[in-house]
Scaffold this motif. Sequence first.
Motif, PDB file in Angstrom:
ATOM      1  N   UNK A   7       0.891  -1.171   0.000  1.00  0.00           N
ATOM      2  CA  UNK A   7       0.000   0.000   0.000  1.00  0.00           C
ATOM      3  C   UNK A   7       0.923   1.212   0.000  1.00  0.00           C
ATOM      4  N   UNK A   8       1.068   1.837  -1.175  1.00  0.00           N
ATOM      5  CA  UNK A   8       2.162   2.784  -1.411  1.00  0.00           C
ATOM      6  C   UNK A   8       1.773   4.257  -1.247  1.00  0.00           C
ATOM      7  N   UNK A   9       0.752   4.539  -0.447  1.00  0.00           N
ATOM      8  CA  UNK A   9       0.378   5.939  -0.235  1.00  0.00           C
ATOM      9  C   UNK A   9      -0.369   6.041   1.089  1.00  0.00           C
ATOM     10  N   UNK A  10       0.387   6.364   2.143  1.00  0.00           N
ATOM     11  CA  UNK A  10      -0.196   6.460   3.480  1.00  0.00           C
ATOM     12  C   UNK A  10       0.286   7.748   4.153  1.00  0.00           C
ATOM     13  N   UNK A  11      -0.656   8.491   4.712  1.00  0.00           N
ATOM     14  CA  UNK A  11      -0.325   9.736   5.422  1.00  0.00           C
ATOM     15  C   UNK A  11      -0.095   9.462   6.898  1.00  0.00           C
ATOM     16  N   UNK A  12       0.692  10.333   7.546  1.00  0.00           N
ATOM     17  CA  UNK A  12       0.815  10.303   9.006  1.00  0.00           C
ATOM     18  C   UNK A  12       0.165  11.582   9.541  1.00  0.00           C
ATOM     19  N   UNK A  40       4.229   2.764   1.942  1.00  0.00           N
ATOM     20  CA  UNK A  40       5.018   3.968   1.674  1.00  0.00           C
ATOM     21  C   UNK A  40       4.366   5.121   2.425  1.00  0.00           C
ATOM     22  N   UNK A  41       5.213   5.903   3.104  1.00  0.00           N
ATOM     23  CA  UNK A  41       4.735   7.061   3.858  1.00  0.00           C
ATOM     24  C   UNK A  41       4.843   8.288   2.953  1.00  0.00           C
ATOM     25  N   UNK A  42       3.705   8.868   2.629  1.00  0.00           N
ATOM     26  CA  UNK A  42       3.660   9.988   1.679  1.00  0.00           C
ATOM     27  C   UNK A  42       2.828  11.125   2.267  1.00  0.00           C
ATOM     28  N   UNK A  43       3.452  11.966   3.083  1.00  0.00           N
ATOM     29  CA  UNK A  43       2.733  13.119   3.612  1.00  0.00           C
ATOM     30  C   UNK A  43       2.742  14.258   2.603  1.00  0.00           C
ATOM     31  N   UNK A  44       1.814  15.193   2.773  1.00  0.00           N
ATOM     32  CA  UNK A  44       1.738  16.340   1.877  1.00  0.00           C
ATOM     33  C   UNK A  44       2.988  17.205   2.013  1.00  0.00           C
ATOM     34  N   UNK A  72       2.573  23.314  -8.684  1.00  0.00           N
ATOM     35  CA  UNK A  72       1.983  24.650  -8.863  1.00  0.00           C
ATOM     36  C   UNK A  72       0.658  24.590  -9.609  1.00  0.00           C
ATOM     37  N   UNK A  73       0.443  23.503 -10.375  1.00  0.00           N
ATOM     38  CA  UNK A  73      -0.854  23.331 -11.060  1.00  0.00           C
ATOM     39  C   UNK A  73      -1.873  22.673 -10.132  1.00  0.00           C
ATOM     40  N   UNK A  74      -1.467  22.418  -8.878  1.00  0.00           N
ATOM     41  CA  UNK A  74      -2.265  21.709  -7.882  1.00  0.00           C
ATOM     42  C   UNK A  74      -2.549  20.273  -8.305  1.00  0.00           C
ATOM     43  N   UNK A  75      -1.532  19.664  -8.911  1.00  0.00           N
ATOM     44  CA  UNK A  75      -1.537  18.231  -9.190  1.00  0.00           C
ATOM     45  C   UNK A  75      -0.791  17.543  -8.046  1.00  0.00           C
ATOM     46  N   UNK A  76      -1.321  16.446  -7.542  1.00  0.00           N
ATOM     47  CA  UNK A  76      -0.615  15.677  -6.519  1.00  0.00           C
ATOM     48  C   UNK A  76       0.253  14.609  -7.180  1.00  0.00           C
ATOM     49  N   UNK A  77       1.532  14.602  -6.805  1.00  0.00           N
ATOM     50  CA  UNK A  77       2.474  13.624  -7.340  1.00  0.00           C
ATOM     51  C   UNK A  77       3.119  12.896  -6.162  1.00  0.00           C
ATOM     52  N   UNK A  78       3.063  11.568  -6.181  1.00  0.00           N
ATOM     53  CA  UNK A  78       3.728  10.767  -5.151  1.00  0.00           C
ATOM     54  C   UNK A  78       5.168  10.508  -5.582  1.00  0.00           C
ATOM     55  N   UNK A  79       6.110  10.791  -4.683  1.00  0.00           N
ATOM     56  CA  UNK A  79       7.510  10.434  -4.917  1.00  0.00           C
ATOM     57  C   UNK A  79       7.895   9.352  -3.930  1.00  0.00           C
ATOM     58  N   UNK A  80       8.519   8.281  -4.421  1.00  0.00           N
ATOM     59  CA  UNK A  80       8.993   7.191  -3.558  1.00  0.00           C
ATOM     60  C   UNK A  80      10.503   7.103  -3.712  1.00  0.00           C
ATOM     61  N   UNK A 203      -2.475   0.565  -7.137  1.00  0.00           N
ATOM     62  CA  UNK A 203      -3.673   0.978  -6.402  1.00  0.00           C
ATOM     63  C   UNK A 203      -3.262   1.185  -4.948  1.00  0.00           C
ATOM     64  N   UNK A 204      -3.588   2.351  -4.404  1.00  0.00           N
ATOM     65  CA  UNK A 204      -3.162   2.676  -3.041  1.00  0.00           C
ATOM     66  C   UNK A 204      -4.312   3.283  -2.265  1.00  0.00           C
ATOM     67  N   UNK A 205      -4.233   3.160  -0.937  1.00  0.00           N
ATOM     68  CA  UNK A 205      -5.363   3.592  -0.103  1.00  0.00           C
ATOM     69  C   UNK A 205      -5.409   5.102   0.122  1.00  0.00           C
ATOM     70  N   UNK A 206      -4.255   5.788   0.009  1.00  0.00           N
ATOM     71  CA  UNK A 206      -4.194   7.220   0.347  1.00  0.00           C
ATOM     72  C   UNK A 206      -4.776   7.428   1.749  1.00  0.00           C
ATOM     73  N   UNK A 207      -4.372   6.559   2.671  1.00  0.00           N
ATOM     74  CA  UNK A 207      -4.960   6.544   4.019  1.00  0.00           C
ATOM     75  C   UNK A 207      -4.728   7.834   4.791  1.00  0.00           C
ATOM     76  N   UNK A 208      -5.818   8.373   5.327  1.00  0.00           N
ATOM     77  CA  UNK A 208      -5.754   9.470   6.290  1.00  0.00           C
ATOM     78  C   UNK A 208      -6.255   9.013   7.656  1.00  0.00           C
TER      79      UNK A 208
END
Lengths: 245, 117
Positions: A7-12, A40-44, A72-80, A203-208
Amino acid sequence: MRRFTADLHIHTALSPCAMAEMTPPAIVRAAAAQGLDMIAICDHNSARNAAAVQEAAGDALAVIAGIEITTSEEVHVVGLFPDAAAAGAVGARVSETLPENDAEAEERFGRQSVLDAAGREVATEPRMLSAASTFPLQGAVALIHGSGGVAIAAHADRPSFSVQSQLGIFPVDAGLDGIEISAAGRARGRENDFSLLALPIVASSDSHFLSDLGSCSTRLDVDEATFYELALALQGIGGRRCVLA
Amino acid sequence: MNLAAMADELSLGKLTPELPDRDGTEITAGYASDLLSDVLAHAAPGGVLITAQVHLNVVAVAAHVDLAAIIFSSDRTPEDAVRERAVEEGIALFTSDETTFDIAGRLYALGLRGTHG
């Protein structure tokens, strides 16, 4: 070749919109309970809590250090990234372009807790992580690549903060290494909308919330649960691959 | 109202002087949005788009919808690649130091209308 669930997109709790319950030990426990082998830990716009989650996990599961950059275009990009230092270097470059956070912003958008491995708050982040950075999409991707990372279009199926919503047409020359589909998109088969782009799909949960963890995941067919094997799987090298679980 | 009159009335900066033959182009409608997916879905052909979005895709989307011109608001200036692409596509680009709201209000006062997409 072995199979791992990622699960490659999780917020803290560093992300203002994430719950205070998203501490390193709690995330590790929830991930293990969901049978995840890799997260994967992906905070804003910051990677300041990634190392703490890695420490909390120990050898229990693989924790990739990541970030979710708002361009700047307000696109979210995940970096790992290969390690927390690489993620941290990118996070520092990104967050220095953000406005200062203040008490009113914290009240409105949420607390930005920098945590240790035990889940104790050791600081609060002084920049407004909910704001957009000054990096355009291509610049953000170049920044991620420059630190040895891979760049993935976050929640590409969603109507807000996605490549498609902000830019209308998917820019094939943006240098993105993969596309992420949200749990809701996965349930509706939205990955099919992106099949012509010839990019790997995860596919990732983007867990908050803790209860979001593992709500959607990716199966990795790789030799071991490491960043390097994940990067090879995204490129489809040596039979390695990402499969929607 | 044609593009030259619009630029004159609003004191717009011209980013595509290579397209003088576009000056007489009549503008049919106005649209204001920063979300290019929204522009793609709802903007009308022959119209002018007011936006803060300076990514290269703004020209690709404008060409797809067949817009006549784009006004970048709040002094946002696109990179050269965006300008060059606009010249290729025959889409006039303008800049303004005014906000999207004020530009739209002024065009409305001049008689321009939006469309219901």
